[in-house]
Design a protein around this motif. Structure first.
Motif, PDB file in Angstrom:
ATOM      1  N   ARG A  53      26.430  -9.382  13.205  1.00 35.24           N
ATOM      2  CA  ARG A  53      26.445 -10.481  12.227  1.00 35.24           C
ATOM      3  C   ARG A  53      26.485  -9.913  10.819  1.00 35.24           C
ATOM      4  O   ARG A  53      25.953  -8.833  10.568  1.00 35.24           O
ATOM      5  CB  ARG A  53      25.155 -11.310  12.313  1.00 35.24           C
ATOM      6  N   ILE A  55      25.322 -10.897   6.942  1.00 37.68           N
ATOM      7  CA  ILE A  55      24.469 -11.816   6.183  1.00 37.68           C
ATOM      8  C   ILE A  55      24.759 -11.596   4.700  1.00 37.68           C
ATOM      9  O   ILE A  55      24.801 -10.458   4.225  1.00 37.68           O
ATOM     10  CB  ILE A  55      22.955 -11.534   6.429  1.00 37.68           C
ATOM     11  N   ILE A 114      19.945 -15.605  13.084  1.00 35.62           N
ATOM     12  CA  ILE A 114      19.640 -14.163  13.035  1.00 35.62           C
ATOM     13  C   ILE A 114      18.508 -13.922  14.028  1.00 35.62           C
ATOM     14  O   ILE A 114      17.579 -14.728  14.113  1.00 35.62           O
ATOM     15  CB  ILE A 114      19.270 -13.695  11.601  1.00 35.62           C
ATOM     16  N   SER A 115      18.609 -12.830  14.785  1.00 31.43           N
ATOM     17  CA  SER A 115      17.558 -12.571  15.780  1.00 31.43           C
ATOM     18  C   SER A 115      17.349 -11.071  15.937  1.00 31.43           C
ATOM     19  O   SER A 115      18.090 -10.262  15.365  1.00 31.43           O
ATOM     20  CB  SER A 115      17.942 -13.178  17.129  1.00 31.43           C
ATOM     21  N   ASP A 118      20.255  -8.753  16.869  1.00 31.57           N
ATOM     22  CA  ASP A 118      21.352  -8.507  15.929  1.00 31.57           C
ATOM     23  C   ASP A 118      21.287  -7.131  15.261  1.00 31.57           C
ATOM     24  O   ASP A 118      20.195  -6.616  14.990  1.00 31.57           O
ATOM     25  CB  ASP A 118      21.319  -9.546  14.791  1.00 31.57           C
ATOM     26  N   VAL A 120      22.727  -6.185  11.692  1.00 33.83           N
ATOM     27  CA  VAL A 120      23.303  -6.937  10.577  1.00 33.83           C
ATOM     28  C   VAL A 120      23.800  -6.026   9.460  1.00 33.83           C
ATOM     29  O   VAL A 120      23.186  -5.010   9.140  1.00 33.83           O
ATOM     30  CB  VAL A 120      22.296  -7.967   9.996  1.00 33.83           C
ATOM     31  N   ALA A 140      15.989  -9.908   7.178  1.00 37.88           N
ATOM     32  CA  ALA A 140      16.432  -9.201   8.393  1.00 37.88           C
ATOM     33  C   ALA A 140      15.234  -8.578   9.109  1.00 37.88           C
ATOM     34  O   ALA A 140      15.142  -8.618  10.344  1.00 37.88           O
ATOM     35  CB  ALA A 140      17.454  -8.128   8.028  1.00 37.88           C
ATOM     36  N   ALA A 145      15.759  -7.840  13.178  1.00 40.87           N
ATOM     37  CA  ALA A 145      17.131  -7.361  13.356  1.00 40.87           C
ATOM     38  C   ALA A 145      17.238  -5.895  12.932  1.00 40.87           C
ATOM     39  O   ALA A 145      16.452  -5.415  12.115  1.00 40.87           O
ATOM     40  CB  ALA A 145      18.081  -8.211  12.512  1.00 40.87           C
TER      41      ALA A 145
END
Ligand code: 5GP
Length: 194
Positions: A53, A55, A114-115, A118, A120, A140, A145
């Motif tokens: 992902r 961000i 978001i987890s 992820d 990022v 984050a 993440a």
């Protein structure tokens, strides 16, 4: 990134020793072809990371972040800015003091986007004092993440943001590094003033 540096040389307006205006291609009007090249460059620089992902922060981070997301085929999430958050359920949030607006905002990202699974990449348009990027790093981390790094379009290296991010142990890649904006001139890192 030479293409970006040339665009800054041609169209950047030095507003003061600390502020560069790039409204004609990044902060108001957007040059999509340049943004596409910026997206490619971010993807190249972080090609050793398995990014799931991207961000960024509304609004000027969205264009470069979307281009990188399109190339990687991953979702792009933009943290939203609010004066102050009352309802923080289901949100990760962080306080960010804005360099240009001289005010504090809460930025937030829904827990849906978001987890801890992820990896990022955090992208923003400018790096000055690092508050926006540190806010994204904070979010984050709250989500658990993995942070691949921070990608910045224009870093003002004479301000402390870069050092603060590196001190957090986070990798930083900036596509144009400004050494100074003194005397109304844009000087890039590694370039002599003439
Ligand atoms: P920081 O949080 O690193 O102090 O500032 C980063 C944010 O402030 C960026 O998201 C950007 O919107 C804004 N910013 C900082 N410096 C400049 C600048 O010189 N020009 C423009 N256009 N925006 C800036």
């Amino acid at each position: 990134m030479e293409l970006l540096k040339n665009k800054i040389r041609q169209e950047g307006k030095v507003l003061s020793e600390e502020v560069l205006k790039v409204d004609s291609f990044l902060n108001h009007q957007i040059d999509p072809l340049l943004m596409q090249e910026i997206g490619k460059e971010f993807v190249k620089r972080f090609s050793d990371q398995n990014i799931t992902r991207i961000i960024t922060i509304e609004s000027s981070g969205i264009a470069p972040a979307t281009m990188a997301g399109m190339i990687l085929g991953v979702p792009v999430v933009f943290a939203r800015k609010r004066k102050s958050l009352t309802l923080t359920d289901h949100l990760y949030s962080a306080k960010v003091y804005s360099f240009t607006k001289k005010e504090s905002n809460d930025i937030s990202v829904s827990k849906d986007f978001i987890s801890n699974e992820d990896t990022v990449l955090l992208i923003d348009d400018f790096l000055a004092n690092g508050q926006a990027a540190l806010g994204l790093i904070d979010i984050a981390k709250q989500a658990g993440a993995t942070i691949a790094g921070v990608g910045i379009v224009i870093e003002k290296c004479f301000q402390p943001g870069g050092d603060l991010i590196r001190k957090e142990g986070v990798r930083l890649e900036s596509l144009a590094e400004l050494q100074s904006l003194k005397n109304g001139q844009v000087q890039f890192v590694g370039e002599e003033n003439n």
